[in-house]
Design an enzyme around this catalytic site. Structure first.
Site, PDB file in Angstrom:
ATOM      1  N   SER A 124      50.115  37.561  33.367  1.00  0.00           N
ATOM      2  CA  SER A 124      50.014  38.983  33.041  1.00  0.00           C
ATOM      3  C   SER A 124      51.269  39.722  33.495  1.00  0.00           C
ATOM      4  O   SER A 124      51.925  39.333  34.476  1.00  0.00           O
ATOM      5  CB  SER A 124      48.803  39.535  33.794  1.00  0.00           C
ATOM      6  OG  SER A 124      48.830  40.935  33.811  1.00  0.00           O
ATOM      7  N   TYR A 152      43.517  40.645  41.904  1.00  0.00           N
ATOM      8  CA  TYR A 152      43.621  40.030  40.564  1.00  0.00           C
ATOM      9  C   TYR A 152      45.080  39.679  40.255  1.00  0.00           C
ATOM     10  O   TYR A 152      45.402  38.555  39.870  1.00  0.00           O
ATOM     11  CB  TYR A 152      43.061  40.972  39.491  1.00  0.00           C
ATOM     12  CG  TYR A 152      43.467  40.553  38.098  1.00  0.00           C
ATOM     13  CD1 TYR A 152      42.937  39.400  37.511  1.00  0.00           C
ATOM     14  CD2 TYR A 152      44.428  41.273  37.373  1.00  0.00           C
ATOM     15  CE1 TYR A 152      43.334  38.991  36.246  1.00  0.00           C
ATOM     16  CE2 TYR A 152      44.826  40.870  36.106  1.00  0.00           C
ATOM     17  CZ  TYR A 152      44.281  39.725  35.551  1.00  0.00           C
ATOM     18  OH  TYR A 152      44.686  39.318  34.301  1.00  0.00           O
ATOM     19  N   LYS A 156      47.264  35.831  39.746  1.00  0.00           N
ATOM     20  CA  LYS A 156      48.179  35.413  38.671  1.00  0.00           C
ATOM     21  C   LYS A 156      49.535  35.015  39.258  1.00  0.00           C
ATOM     22  O   LYS A 156      50.131  34.018  38.855  1.00  0.00           O
ATOM     23  CB  LYS A 156      48.362  36.549  37.651  1.00  0.00           C
ATOM     24  CG  LYS A 156      47.108  36.859  36.862  1.00  0.00           C
ATOM     25  CD  LYS A 156      46.712  35.716  35.956  1.00  0.00           C
ATOM     26  CE  LYS A 156      45.395  35.947  35.252  1.00  0.00           C
ATOM     27  NZ  LYS A 156      44.863  34.790  34.551  1.00  0.00           N
TER      28      LYS A 156
HETATM   29  P1  NAD Z   1      37.533  37.219  29.056  1.00  0.00           P
HETATM   30  O1  NAD Z   1      36.772  37.539  30.293  1.00  0.00           O
HETATM   31  O2  NAD Z   1      37.048  37.777  27.769  1.00  0.00           O
HETATM   32  O3  NAD Z   1      37.643  35.629  28.899  1.00  0.00           O
HETATM   33  C1  NAD Z   1      37.698  34.755  30.007  1.00  0.00           C
HETATM   34  C2  NAD Z   1      36.706  33.639  29.742  1.00  0.00           C
HETATM   35  O4  NAD Z   1      36.729  32.734  30.843  1.00  0.00           O
HETATM   36  C3  NAD Z   1      35.265  34.132  29.611  1.00  0.00           C
HETATM   37  O5  NAD Z   1      34.692  33.573  28.449  1.00  0.00           O
HETATM   38  C4  NAD Z   1      34.576  33.622  30.869  1.00  0.00           C
HETATM   39  O6  NAD Z   1      33.209  33.331  30.646  1.00  0.00           O
HETATM   40  C5  NAD Z   1      35.389  32.383  31.183  1.00  0.00           C
HETATM   41  N1  NAD Z   1      35.418  31.993  32.598  1.00  0.00           N
HETATM   42  C6  NAD Z   1      35.673  32.776  33.668  1.00  0.00           C
HETATM   43  N2  NAD Z   1      35.638  32.042  34.790  1.00  0.00           N
HETATM   44  C7  NAD Z   1      35.359  30.763  34.422  1.00  0.00           C
HETATM   45  C8  NAD Z   1      35.201  29.541  35.121  1.00  0.00           C
HETATM   46  N3  NAD Z   1      35.301  29.492  36.452  1.00  0.00           N
HETATM   47  N4  NAD Z   1      34.941  28.412  34.416  1.00  0.00           N
HETATM   48  C9  NAD Z   1      34.833  28.451  33.067  1.00  0.00           C
HETATM   49  N5  NAD Z   1      34.965  29.575  32.356  1.00  0.00           N
HETATM   50  C10 NAD Z   1      35.234  30.721  33.018  1.00  0.00           C
HETATM   51  O7  NAD Z   1      39.056  37.631  29.314  1.00  0.00           O
HETATM   52  P2  NAD Z   1      40.280  37.678  28.309  1.00  0.00           P
HETATM   53  O8  NAD Z   1      40.658  39.095  28.137  1.00  0.00           O
HETATM   54  O9  NAD Z   1      40.021  36.837  27.130  1.00  0.00           O
HETATM   55  O10 NAD Z   1      41.399  37.014  29.223  1.00  0.00           O
HETATM   56  C11 NAD Z   1      41.735  35.651  29.158  1.00  0.00           C
HETATM   57  C12 NAD Z   1      42.787  35.333  30.207  1.00  0.00           C
HETATM   58  O11 NAD Z   1      43.925  36.170  29.984  1.00  0.00           O
HETATM   59  C13 NAD Z   1      42.328  35.619  31.645  1.00  0.00           C
HETATM   60  O12 NAD Z   1      42.858  34.607  32.472  1.00  0.00           O
HETATM   61  C14 NAD Z   1      42.962  36.959  31.961  1.00  0.00           C
HETATM   62  O13 NAD Z   1      43.194  37.122  33.325  1.00  0.00           O
HETATM   63  C15 NAD Z   1      44.265  36.853  31.182  1.00  0.00           C
HETATM   64  N6  NAD Z   1      44.821  38.181  30.853  1.00  0.00           N
HETATM   65  C16 NAD Z   1      44.035  39.071  30.169  1.00  0.00           C
HETATM   66  C17 NAD Z   1      44.541  40.340  29.882  1.00  0.00           C
HETATM   67  C18 NAD Z   1      43.687  41.360  29.176  1.00  0.00           C
HETATM   68  O14 NAD Z   1      44.012  42.544  29.221  1.00  0.00           O
HETATM   69  N7  NAD Z   1      42.617  40.976  28.473  1.00  0.00           N
HETATM   70  C19 NAD Z   1      45.854  40.687  30.277  1.00  0.00           C
HETATM   71  C20 NAD Z   1      46.627  39.732  30.940  1.00  0.00           C
HETATM   72  C21 NAD Z   1      46.091  38.480  31.218  1.00  0.00           C
HETATM   73  C1  UD1 Z   2      45.276  47.411  33.550  1.00  0.00           C
HETATM   74  C2  UD1 Z   2      45.334  46.720  34.885  1.00  0.00           C
HETATM   75  C3  UD1 Z   2      46.303  45.541  34.789  1.00  0.00           C
HETATM   76  C4  UD1 Z   2      45.921  44.611  33.635  1.00  0.00           C
HETATM   77  C5  UD1 Z   2      45.871  45.442  32.342  1.00  0.00           C
HETATM   78  C6  UD1 Z   2      45.477  44.642  31.132  1.00  0.00           C
HETATM   79  C7  UD1 Z   2      44.889  48.506  36.530  1.00  0.00           C
HETATM   80  C8  UD1 Z   2      45.479  49.350  37.618  1.00  0.00           C
HETATM   81  N1  UD1 Z   2      45.757  47.661  35.916  1.00  0.00           N
HETATM   82  O1  UD1 Z   2      46.557  47.901  33.287  1.00  0.00           O
HETATM   83  O2  UD1 Z   2      46.320  44.806  35.986  1.00  0.00           O
HETATM   84  O3  UD1 Z   2      46.864  43.566  33.506  1.00  0.00           O
HETATM   85  O4  UD1 Z   2      44.922  46.499  32.527  1.00  0.00           O
HETATM   86  O5  UD1 Z   2      44.140  44.240  31.212  1.00  0.00           O
HETATM   87  O6  UD1 Z   2      43.698  48.555  36.238  1.00  0.00           O
HETATM   88  N2  UD1 Z   2      43.803  55.089  30.675  1.00  0.00           N
HETATM   89  C9  UD1 Z   2      43.238  56.345  30.551  1.00  0.00           C
HETATM   90  N3  UD1 Z   2      41.876  56.434  30.530  1.00  0.00           N
HETATM   91  C10 UD1 Z   2      41.057  55.345  30.610  1.00  0.00           C
HETATM   92  C11 UD1 Z   2      41.650  54.062  30.727  1.00  0.00           C
HETATM   93  C12 UD1 Z   2      43.025  53.990  30.773  1.00  0.00           C
HETATM   94  O7  UD1 Z   2      43.937  57.350  30.483  1.00  0.00           O
HETATM   95  O8  UD1 Z   2      39.827  55.511  30.601  1.00  0.00           O
HETATM   96  C13 UD1 Z   2      45.279  54.991  30.676  1.00  0.00           C
HETATM   97  C14 UD1 Z   2      45.867  54.374  31.937  1.00  0.00           C
HETATM   98  O9  UD1 Z   2      46.114  55.355  32.893  1.00  0.00           O
HETATM   99  C15 UD1 Z   2      47.145  53.731  31.385  1.00  0.00           C
HETATM  100  C16 UD1 Z   2      46.744  53.301  29.947  1.00  0.00           C
HETATM  101  O10 UD1 Z   2      45.631  54.123  29.622  1.00  0.00           O
HETATM  102  O11 UD1 Z   2      48.173  54.665  31.275  1.00  0.00           O
HETATM  103  C17 UD1 Z   2      46.344  51.850  29.838  1.00  0.00           C
HETATM  104  O12 UD1 Z   2      45.334  51.564  30.797  1.00  0.00           O
HETATM  105  P1  UD1 Z   2      44.612  50.134  30.888  1.00  0.00           P
HETATM  106  O13 UD1 Z   2      44.104  49.753  29.542  1.00  0.00           O
HETATM  107  O14 UD1 Z   2      43.649  50.165  32.016  1.00  0.00           O
HETATM  108  O15 UD1 Z   2      45.811  49.115  31.185  1.00  0.00           O
HETATM  109  P2  UD1 Z   2      46.887  49.118  32.396  1.00  0.00           P
HETATM  110  O16 UD1 Z   2      46.781  50.318  33.231  1.00  0.00           O
HETATM  111  O17 UD1 Z   2      48.210  48.824  31.806  1.00  0.00           O
END
Ligand code: NAD
Ligand code: UD1
Length: 347
Positions: A124, A152, A156
Site C-alpha cells: 500500500s 495496519y 505492510k
Molecule cells: P478485502 O478485505 O475485501 O479482501 C481480503 C480477503 O482476505 C477477504 O476475502 C478476507 O476474508 C481474506 N482474509 C483475511 N485474512 C485472512 C486469512 N488469515 N486467511 C485467509 N483469508 C483471509 O480487502 P481488499 O480491499 O480486497 O484488499 C486486498 C489486499 O490489498 C489486502 O492485503 C489489503 O491490505 C491490500 N490493500 C487494499 C487497499 C484498499 O484500499 N482496498 C489498499 C492498499 C492495499
Molecule cells: C485510507 C487509509 C490508508 C489506506 C487507504 C486505502 C487512513 C488514515 N488511511 O487512506 O491507510 O491505505 O485508506 O484503503 O484511514 N474522506 C472524507 N470523508 C469520508 C471518508 C474520507 O472526506 O467519510 C476523505 C479523506 O479525508 C481523504 C479522502 O477522502 O482525503 C480519501 O479517504 P480514504 O478513502 O479513507 O483513503 P485515505 O485517507 O487515502
C-alpha cells in the site's frame, strides 16, 4: 500448475480473478471469508463462465495450506489475504500483526517447502513516510518508507522488509510488491464490488451509500488543506485497472528476462490526484443523484495530498491505468444501486 489466490473472495481479489481468467491463467482461491462472502466467487463464476476452485481456510494454518499446494501443484501466489482497516488496527494491533505478518510468514514457509517461489504481494501507499507523502508527491518507489502512522501500515512495511530479506537469502524467489494507491470502482457488470462491514471508513463507499440513501450525508474531513478546493487529494485507481496490474506482474515474474530488481516494487496508481469535492461532483454527474455533504474537521492522521508517480509501472510492467474518474464513479454506482446491501440481503 495453478496460481494460489489468497484472499481471492475479497474486493480486489474477486476482480483480479476475472482478469486472470481473461488472460488464460488457472487459479485456486484460498480465503477464510473473514471479510468476504462466497457469493463473490459465485458471481465471478457467472462472469467468466467457468467454475472456480475454492478452498476455505486461513493462511496461518500451514497444514491446510500445504494440502492445497500439493493438491493443485501451486507454482505461484498472489497474496491478498489480510486485514485492512486502519481504525481497527489501532484498536486491535495484535490481531493485525498476527493475521497479516504471521499469515504471510506461514505462507512463505509453505511456499518454500513446496518449491513455489513466485509471489505478488498486495502492499500500500501507506508504507511511504508520511512527511514525504505530504510534501513530495508524486511519490516514487525509491522514496523512504517505514515511518508509518498505524499498525495496519506497519504490517505492510514489515512484510515488505521480510520479502527483501527472503530474496537476499534465496535467489530463486521472484517477488513483485505492488503498492496500491486508492482502489475504487467495480466490475462493469455491477455484480461484484466493495462490500464494507458497517459504516464505511473510505470515501467512495461512503459517497455511494449516501447517494443510495443509506447515509444522510457525507462528512468531508477538512476544507482548509492547501489543495485546489481545500479538500484532501488522493490517487483513486479503478479496481479493474488494479486487477490488470496483477496479471502484468505475473507475466513479468514468468518471463525469462532477468528481473530488474528483486523484489520488484511498483506503485499502482494513475499518477493523478482528485479532491474529495472532485469525487463528489463526478459521482453526482454520472449517477444523477445528489450527494449531500458537510465540511467538518480534518480526520486525525490524514494528510493533504497523496498521489503516485506511476511511470515505473509502465516501464517495467508495461501497465498503465485506462479508466477515468467517471468510469470509477459510474461502476461504483452500478454496484451500489444494484446491491444496496452488498452481498448480504439484510445488512
Ligand atoms: P478485502 O478485505 O475485501 O479482501 C481480503 C480477503 O482476505 C477477504 O476475502 C478476507 O476474508 C481474506 N482474509 C483475511 N485474512 C485472512 C486469512 N488469515 N486467511 C485467509 N483469508 C483471509 O480487502 P481488499 O480491499 O480486497 O484488499 C486486498 C489486499 O490489498 C489486502 O492485503 C489489503 O491490505 C491490500 N490493500 C487494499 C487497499 C484498499 O484500499 N482496498 C489498499 C492498499 C492495499
Ligand atoms: C485510507 C487509509 C490508508 C489506506 C487507504 C486505502 C487512513 C488514515 N488511511 O487512506 O491507510 O491505505 O485508506 O484503503 O484511514 N474522506 C472524507 N470523508 C469520508 C471518508 C474520507 O472526506 O467519510 C476523505 C479523506 O479525508 C481523504 C479522502 O477522502 O482525503 C480519501 O479517504 P480514504 O478513502 O479513507 O483513503 P485515505 O485517507 O487515502
Amino acid at each position: 500448475m495453478k496460481i494460489l489466490i489468497t484472499g481471492g473472495a475479497g474486493y480486489i481479489g474477486s476482480h483480479t480473478l476475472i482478469e486472470l481468467s481473461n488472460a488464460g491463467y488457472k487459479f485456486v482461491v484460498f480465503d477464510n471469508l473473514s471479510n468476504s462472502s462466497k457469493k463473490s466467487i459465485k458471481r465471478v463464476e457467472k462472469i467468466i463462465k467457468t467454475p472456480i476452485f475454492f478452498e476455505e481456510g486461513d493462511v496461518r494454518d500451514k497444514k491446510a495450506l500445504n494440502k492445497v499446494f500439493k493438491k493443485y501443484k501451486i507454482d505461484s501466489v498472489i497474496h491478498f489475504a489480510g486485514l485492512k482497516s486502519v481504525s481497527e488496527s489501532v484498536q486491535n494491533p495484535l490481531e493485525y500483526y498476527d493475521n497479516n505478518i504471521v499469515g504471510t510468514l506461514k505462507l512463505l514457509e509453505v511456499m518454500k517447502k513446496n518449491n513455489c517461489k513466485k509471489l505478488v504481494f498486495s502492499s500500500s501507499a501507506t508504507v511511504y513516510n508520511e512527511v514525504d507523502a505530504q510534501n513530495y508527491t508524486p511519490l516514487k518507489e525509491n522514496f523512504p518508507t517505514g515511518v508509518t502512522t498505524n499498525p495496519y501500515g506497519r504490517t505492510k512495511y514489515f512484510i515488505e522488509e521480510i520479502l527483501k530479506d527472503l530474496c537476499l537469502s534465496d535467489l530463486k524467489f521472484k517477488i513483485a510488491i505492488l503498492r496500491y494507491f486508492n482502489p475504487v470502482g467495480a466490475h462493469e457488470s455491477g455484480t461484484i464490488g466493495e462490500d464494507p462491514n458497517g459504516i464505511p471508513n473510505n470515501l467512495m463507499p461512503y459517497i455511494s451509500q449516501t447517494a443510495v440513501g443509506k447515509r444522510e450525508f457525507l462528512s468531508v474531513f477538512g476544507g482548509d488543506y492547501l489543495t485546489h478546493d481545500g479538500t484532501g487529494v488522493r490517487d483513486y485507481i479503478h479496481v479493474v485497472d488494479l486487477a490488470n496490474a496483477h496479471v502484468k506482474a505475473l507475466n513479468y515474474l514468468n518471463s525469462k528476462n532477468k528481473q530488474t530488481a528483486n523484489p520488484l516494487i511498483v506503485n499502482i496508481g494513475t499518477g493523478v490526484g482528485y479532491s474529495v469535492i472532485d469525487m463528489i461532483k463526478a459521482f453526482e454527474k454520472v449517477s444523477g443523484k445528489k450527494v449531500p455533504y458537510k465540511i467538518v474537521q480534518r480526520r486525525l492522521g490524514d494528510i493533504s495530498t497523496c498521489y503516485s508517480d506511476s511511470s515505473y509501472a509502465k516501464e517495467v510492467l508495461n501497465w498503465e491505468s485506462k479508466k477515468t474518474i467517471d468510469d470509477m464513479c459510474a461502476d461504483s454506482w452500478k454496484w451500489q444501486s444494484n446491491n444496496p446491501n452488498g452481498y448480504s440481503k439484510n445488512k
